[in-house]
Design a protein around this motif. Structure first.
Motif, mmCIF file in Angstrom:
data_model
loop_
_atom_site.group_PDB
_atom_site.id
_atom_site.type_symbol
_atom_site.label_atom_id
_atom_site.label_comp_id
_atom_site.label_asym_id
_atom_site.label_seq_id
_atom_site.Cartn_x
_atom_site.Cartn_y
_atom_site.Cartn_z
ATOM 1 N N ALA A 30 -8.781 -6.998 -20.838
ATOM 2 C CA ALA A 30 -8.464 -8.379 -20.476
ATOM 3 C C ALA A 30 -7.660 -8.527 -19.188
ATOM 4 O O ALA A 30 -7.839 -9.510 -18.459
ATOM 5 N N MET A 31 -6.791 -7.589 -18.874
ATOM 6 C CA MET A 31 -5.904 -7.776 -17.724
ATOM 7 C C MET A 31 -6.628 -7.822 -16.379
ATOM 8 O O MET A 31 -6.208 -8.582 -15.506
ATOM 9 N N PRO A 32 -7.694 -7.041 -16.146
ATOM 10 C CA PRO A 32 -8.406 -7.236 -14.876
ATOM 11 C C PRO A 32 -8.956 -8.650 -14.729
ATOM 12 O O PRO A 32 -8.994 -9.196 -13.627
ATOM 13 N N ILE A 33 -9.356 -9.248 -15.831
ATOM 14 C CA ILE A 33 -9.844 -10.634 -15.793
ATOM 15 C C ILE A 33 -8.678 -11.584 -15.511
ATOM 16 O O ILE A 33 -8.775 -12.494 -14.690
ATOM 17 N N GLY A 34 -7.548 -11.353 -16.176
ATOM 18 C CA GLY A 34 -6.378 -12.210 -15.971
ATOM 19 C C GLY A 34 -5.837 -12.136 -14.556
ATOM 20 O O GLY A 34 -5.534 -13.160 -13.939
ATOM 21 N N THR A 35 -5.728 -10.929 -14.001
ATOM 22 C CA THR A 35 -5.210 -10.808 -12.639
ATOM 23 C C THR A 35 -6.217 -11.342 -11.620
ATOM 24 O O THR A 35 -5.829 -11.952 -10.631
ATOM 25 N N GLY A 36 -7.502 -11.120 -11.873
ATOM 26 C CA GLY A 36 -8.529 -11.648 -10.966
ATOM 27 C C GLY A 36 -8.527 -13.163 -10.942
ATOM 28 O O GLY A 36 -8.661 -13.789 -9.883
ATOM 29 N N TYR A 37 -8.370 -13.776 -12.112
ATOM 30 C CA TYR A 37 -8.330 -15.238 -12.203
ATOM 31 C C TYR A 37 -7.147 -15.791 -11.405
ATOM 32 O O TYR A 37 -7.294 -16.734 -10.627
ATOM 33 N N VAL A 38 -5.986 -15.189 -11.599
ATOM 34 C CA VAL A 38 -4.786 -15.668 -10.910
ATOM 35 C C VAL A 38 -4.938 -15.505 -9.394
ATOM 36 O O VAL A 38 -4.662 -16.431 -8.622
ATOM 37 N N ALA A 39 -5.400 -14.334 -8.955
ATOM 38 C CA ALA A 39 -5.534 -14.090 -7.514
ATOM 39 C C ALA A 39 -6.533 -15.053 -6.879
ATOM 40 O O ALA A 39 -6.259 -15.655 -5.839
ATOM 41 N N LYS A 40 -7.691 -15.216 -7.473
ATOM 42 C CA LYS A 40 -8.737 -16.072 -6.885
ATOM 43 C C LYS A 40 -8.324 -17.538 -6.908
ATOM 44 O O LYS A 40 -8.507 -18.271 -5.934
ATOM 45 N N TYR A 41 -7.772 -18.004 -8.008
ATOM 46 C CA TYR A 41 -7.387 -19.415 -8.118
ATOM 47 C C TYR A 41 -6.257 -19.741 -7.141
ATOM 48 O O TYR A 41 -6.292 -20.781 -6.472
ATOM 49 N N LEU A 42 -5.262 -18.860 -7.058
ATOM 50 C CA LEU A 42 -4.168 -19.112 -6.114
ATOM 51 C C LEU A 42 -4.645 -19.060 -4.671
ATOM 52 O O LEU A 42 -4.215 -19.857 -3.840
ATOM 53 N N CYS A 43 -5.548 -18.132 -4.367
ATOM 54 C CA CYS A 43 -6.070 -18.030 -3.003
ATOM 55 C C CYS A 43 -6.811 -19.319 -2.625
ATOM 56 O O CYS A 43 -6.577 -19.896 -1.565
ATOM 57 N N THR A 44 -7.680 -19.771 -3.511
ATOM 58 C CA THR A 44 -8.461 -20.982 -3.240
ATOM 59 C C THR A 44 -7.565 -22.209 -3.123
ATOM 60 O O THR A 44 -7.795 -23.077 -2.293
ATOM 61 N N SER A 45 -6.533 -22.270 -3.939
ATOM 62 C CA SER A 45 -5.657 -23.440 -3.908
ATOM 63 C C SER A 45 -4.662 -23.395 -2.758
ATOM 64 O O SER A 45 -4.217 -24.441 -2.298
ATOM 65 N N THR A 46 -4.300 -22.213 -2.302
ATOM 66 C CA THR A 46 -3.280 -22.089 -1.268
ATOM 67 C C THR A 46 -3.841 -22.215 0.138
ATOM 68 O O THR A 46 -3.314 -22.965 0.951
ATOM 69 N N PHE A 47 -4.899 -21.493 0.444
ATOM 70 C CA PHE A 47 -5.367 -21.447 1.837
ATOM 71 C C PHE A 47 -6.314 -22.584 2.186
ATOM 72 O O PHE A 47 -5.965 -23.420 3.015
ATOM 73 N N PRO A 48 -7.502 -22.713 1.592
ATOM 74 C CA PRO A 48 -8.356 -23.842 2.012
ATOM 75 C C PRO A 48 -7.807 -25.188 1.557
ATOM 76 O O PRO A 48 -7.916 -26.170 2.263
ATOM 77 N N SER A 49 -7.195 -25.230 0.370
ATOM 78 C CA SER A 49 -6.752 -26.520 -0.174
ATOM 79 C C SER A 49 -5.343 -26.908 0.245
ATOM 80 O O SER A 49 -4.925 -28.035 0.021
ATOM 81 N N LYS A 50 -4.582 -25.969 0.794
ATOM 82 C CA LYS A 50 -3.228 -26.222 1.308
ATOM 83 C C LYS A 50 -2.271 -26.754 0.232
ATOM 84 O O LYS A 50 -1.427 -27.600 0.498
ATOM 85 N N ARG A 51 -2.401 -26.254 -1.004
ATOM 86 C CA ARG A 51 -1.500 -26.675 -2.077
ATOM 87 C C ARG A 51 -0.346 -25.692 -2.224
ATOM 88 O O ARG A 51 -0.441 -24.542 -1.825
ATOM 89 N N ASP A 52 0.732 -26.138 -2.820
ATOM 90 C CA ASP A 52 1.896 -25.297 -3.060
ATOM 91 C C ASP A 52 1.567 -24.312 -4.189
ATOM 92 O O ASP A 52 1.245 -24.723 -5.301
ATOM 93 N N PRO A 53 1.639 -22.996 -3.949
ATOM 94 C CA PRO A 53 1.248 -22.025 -4.970
ATOM 95 C C PRO A 53 2.114 -22.067 -6.227
ATOM 96 O O PRO A 53 1.615 -21.814 -7.326
ATOM 97 N N GLN A 54 3.397 -22.405 -6.084
ATOM 98 C CA GLN A 54 4.262 -22.500 -7.271
ATOM 99 C C GLN A 54 3.770 -23.604 -8.204
ATOM 100 O O GLN A 54 3.715 -23.430 -9.421
ATOM 101 N N VAL A 55 3.409 -24.731 -7.627
ATOM 102 C CA VAL A 55 2.913 -25.862 -8.420
ATOM 103 C C VAL A 55 1.563 -25.518 -9.038
ATOM 104 O O VAL A 55 1.305 -25.812 -10.210
ATOM 105 N N VAL A 56 0.697 -24.884 -8.267
ATOM 106 C CA VAL A 56 -0.628 -24.502 -8.774
ATOM 107 C C VAL A 56 -0.486 -23.556 -9.960
ATOM 108 O O VAL A 56 -1.139 -23.728 -10.989
ATOM 109 N N PHE A 57 0.392 -22.557 -9.820
ATOM 110 C CA PHE A 57 0.561 -21.596 -10.912
ATOM 111 C C PHE A 57 1.107 -22.274 -12.161
ATOM 112 O O PHE A 57 0.606 -22.046 -13.264
ATOM 113 N N ALA A 58 2.104 -23.133 -11.987
ATOM 114 C CA ALA A 58 2.730 -23.787 -13.141
ATOM 115 C C ALA A 58 1.832 -24.824 -13.798
ATOM 116 O O ALA A 58 1.799 -24.930 -15.024
ATOM 117 N N GLU A 59 1.096 -25.590 -12.995
ATOM 118 C CA GLU A 59 0.334 -26.711 -13.554
ATOM 119 C C GLU A 59 -1.138 -26.413 -13.820
ATOM 120 O O GLU A 59 -1.740 -27.033 -14.690
#
Length: 170
Positions: A30-59
């Motif tokens: 399960a952990m490769p899936i969990g870490t992959g999900y976090v890395a990809k979602y944060l990358c997509t939300s942080t760089f192209p979408s310009k969102r705050d990563p702390q907020v993205v992770f929490a919400e």
């Protein structure tokens, strides 16, 4: 110690070892899936979408990913990448090569993914054009704010023809 007490201890020990093996096996799956999900979602939300990563992770990530509590992450703003790690063993990295969107490194090197392009300008084709005055997704003028500019109101589903009766109606 009596014979019955030793037997109970032996059974408890075997069950504890079996449970520990099952937990380790589950985490290894399960952990490769969990870490992959976090890395990809944060990358997509942080760089192209310009969102705050702390907020993205929490919400956005923590409420839907039960493994997120076990994952730590690091954002490299210069290299435009996100690395997610769990137990210092399971690691996933997502990168943002300009023009290609975020990509999870799985079976490829970072250098090979950064060299990829979807459109090669010298291939004899004109570059894709999006009207600059039309909002995204049909143009490149930016996103439409749905609260202020809804555009023409259209029904979500076409209306059934007059006299139409559903099979559920009696």
């Amino acid at each position: 110690m009596k014979r019955g007490g030793r037997r109970i201890l032996a059974v408890t020990g075997v069950l504890s070892i079996g449970l520990a093996v099952a937990v380790v096996w589950f985490l290894a799956q399960a952990m490769p899936i969990g870490t992959g999900y976090v890395a990809k979602y944060l990358c997509t939300s942080t760089f192209p979408s310009k969102r705050d990563p702390q907020v993205v992770f929490a919400e956005d990530i923590k409420p839907v990913n039960p493994l997120a509590k076990l994952v730590s992450w690091d954002i490299d703003t210069v290299g435009q990448s996100v690395t997610a790690t769990a137990f210092k063993v399971f690691r996933s990295k997502a990168i943002f090569p300009q023009g290609c969107g975020c990509t999870l490194l799985a079976g490829a090197t970072e250098a090979s993914l950064r060299e990829q392009t979807f459109f090669k300008a010298g291939a004899g084709l004109p570059p894709p054009s999006h009207p600059p005055a039309v909002p995204w997704p049909k143009g490149s003028a930016g996103a439409v704010d749905p609260a202020t500019d809804c555009g023409p109101v259209t029904p979500w589903m076409p209306m059934p023809p007059k006299g139409f009766r559903s099979r559920r109606s009696s």
